[in-house]
Design an enzyme around this catalytic site. Structure first.
Site, mmCIF file in Angstrom:
data_model
loop_
_atom_site.group_PDB
_atom_site.id
_atom_site.type_symbol
_atom_site.label_atom_id
_atom_site.label_comp_id
_atom_site.label_asym_id
_atom_site.label_seq_id
_atom_site.Cartn_x
_atom_site.Cartn_y
_atom_site.Cartn_z
ATOM 1 N N HIS A 276 23.725 39.034 46.644
ATOM 2 C CA HIS A 276 23.046 39.880 45.672
ATOM 3 C C HIS A 276 23.987 40.935 45.082
ATOM 4 O O HIS A 276 24.934 41.394 45.705
ATOM 5 C CB HIS A 276 21.828 40.591 46.286
ATOM 6 C CG HIS A 276 21.987 40.987 47.724
ATOM 7 N ND1 HIS A 276 20.958 40.937 48.617
ATOM 8 C CD2 HIS A 276 23.062 41.424 48.413
ATOM 9 C CE1 HIS A 276 21.383 41.320 49.808
ATOM 10 N NE2 HIS A 276 22.660 41.626 49.702
ATOM 11 N N ASN A 299 38.900 42.353 37.406
ATOM 12 C CA ASN A 299 39.847 41.339 36.942
ATOM 13 C C ASN A 299 40.503 41.669 35.605
ATOM 14 O O ASN A 299 41.332 40.899 35.124
ATOM 15 C CB ASN A 299 39.142 39.984 36.829
ATOM 16 C CG ASN A 299 37.895 40.047 35.972
ATOM 17 O OD1 ASN A 299 37.184 41.043 35.960
ATOM 18 N ND2 ASN A 299 37.618 38.981 35.242
#
Length: 367
Positions: A276, A299
């Site tokens: 989750h 990222n």
């Protein structure tokens, strides 16, 4: 059809109107391909880049389209040619196969084009006398007819799926487009939208409220309130509710993805759990990895995107930030609340957070 089975599809602007997520002309082309047409020609003022056609189709567009088409037809002067309207997507493969009496001679057709009796803009009037299937005579030239066409086509698709062993307990909100294959025993629940180019295996449960496009789903998989684009999902996977599988993702067998999770351009190894409130982007994740609540892969540094690598059996603690490029080794751990900027060796525990300090009576001072 007789001899060489040649079809000419005339396409005005209405041929590119979307019907169940694909241009009308693509449905007409599909019917031709299914009926075994060996030679297919398309005559249009222009061809949008979004239209997908077989590589073998002859396409004539632009200011010289009529001249080029005439030359092509002259090379088939002895052929019988069936003319179809690209704006009539309800034409069926069976009606095309039964249309031999409605063909015209290629030489006659080229002569009529040279005399300007037929062009893209006037073709609809000409084609009204050549439509091989009266039930397919609706054109996509108004909102009303597009709605009627969609309703008829949707009903046919869903009925065919029921005949093939797919379970559809309620049709409400279900829309299924072109090139969709669903295995027997799979259940499609209300609110499911399978836009195009979707393959789903046997014994799956898809929906409610799930959207899939350009993706493959294995067998025994459950997708509940999921959006999935240009990705591959394996066997016995559970995803959802409220998940987003973004393009170029691979979700391997046995993976569990829980609520409010986003996966993007990542490979998620078998039997991994992402339960989750997590974002996994540009990452290569091993098998049997556990993600705690609130994990995020950082990222993107504002200019470039980098990848994370997480080894088999790793445990990523709650609220961990993995600042790419970074690697967590096999059986590696990260402590809850850590921001990981350096590689974590195999079997190691990484703790990257400030030591807690308690300021006694602080609240009394500020009060």
């Amino acid at each position: 059809m007789s001899n060489k089975q040649t079809v000419l599809i005339v396409a005005d602007s209405n041929a590119f109107a979307p019907i169940l997520f694909s241009p009308s002309i693509e449905w007409v082309v599909d019917a031709c391909v299914t009926s075994g047409i060996s030679s297919l020609c398309i005559f249009a003022d222009e061809m949008p880049d979004t239209v997908s056609l077989p590589d073998t189709a002859h396409v004539f567009t632009g200011c010289h389209a009529a001249d080029d088409l005439t030359v092509w037809l002259l090379s088939r002067r002895g052929d019988d040619i069936l003319i179809l309207d690209g704006a009539m997507p309800l034409v069926t493969s069976s009606s095309i196969a039964d249309s031999a009496l409605q063909c015209v001679n290629g030489g006659e057709l080229s002569d009529r084009i040279q005399r300007s009796e037929i062009n893209v803009n006037t073709a609809s009037d000409f084609l009204n006398t050549l439509t091989p299937n009266p039930s397919g005579a609706l054109r996509t030239d108004s909102s009303r007819t597009r709605s009627e066409i969609t309703a008829q086509l949707r009903q046919c698709i869903l009925s065919d799926l029921l005949d093939s062993g797919v379970e559809i307990p309620c049709f409400d909100g279900i829309l299924i487009g072109r090139n969709v294959s669903i295995g027997a025993g799979t259940t499609i629940l209300p609110g499911t939208i399978l836009r195009k180019n979707v393959t789903i295996g046997k014994q799956c449960t898809i929906g409610p409220n799930t959207l899939i496009e350009d993706s493959t789903v294995g067998e025994g998989t459950t997708l509940n309130a999921v959006q999935c684009y240009r990705s591959t999902i394996g066997n016995r996977v559970t995803v959802g509710p409220f998940c987003h599988i973004r393009p170029n993702s691979v979700i391997r067998d046995g993976v569990h993805i829980g609520d409010f999770v986003e996966v993007k351009n990542s490979d998620i190894g078998a039997d991994t759990h992402i339960s989750h409130l997590t974002y996994v982007g540009d990452s290569d994740v091993g098998e049997r990895v556990n993600f705690g609540c609130g994990v995020a892969t950082a990222n993107y540094d504002g200019k470039k995107k980098y990848r994370c690598k997480i080894g088999n059996h790793a445990f990523i603690g709650c609220n961990t930030n993995l600042v790419a490029p970074v690697t967590v080794g096999e059986n590696g751990y990260t402590a809850a609340g850590s921001t990981i900027t350096d590689d974590v060796p195999d079997e190691a525990l990484a703790i990257a957070r400030a030591r807690q300090q308690n300021k006694l009576f602080y609240n009394q001072k500020i009060r």
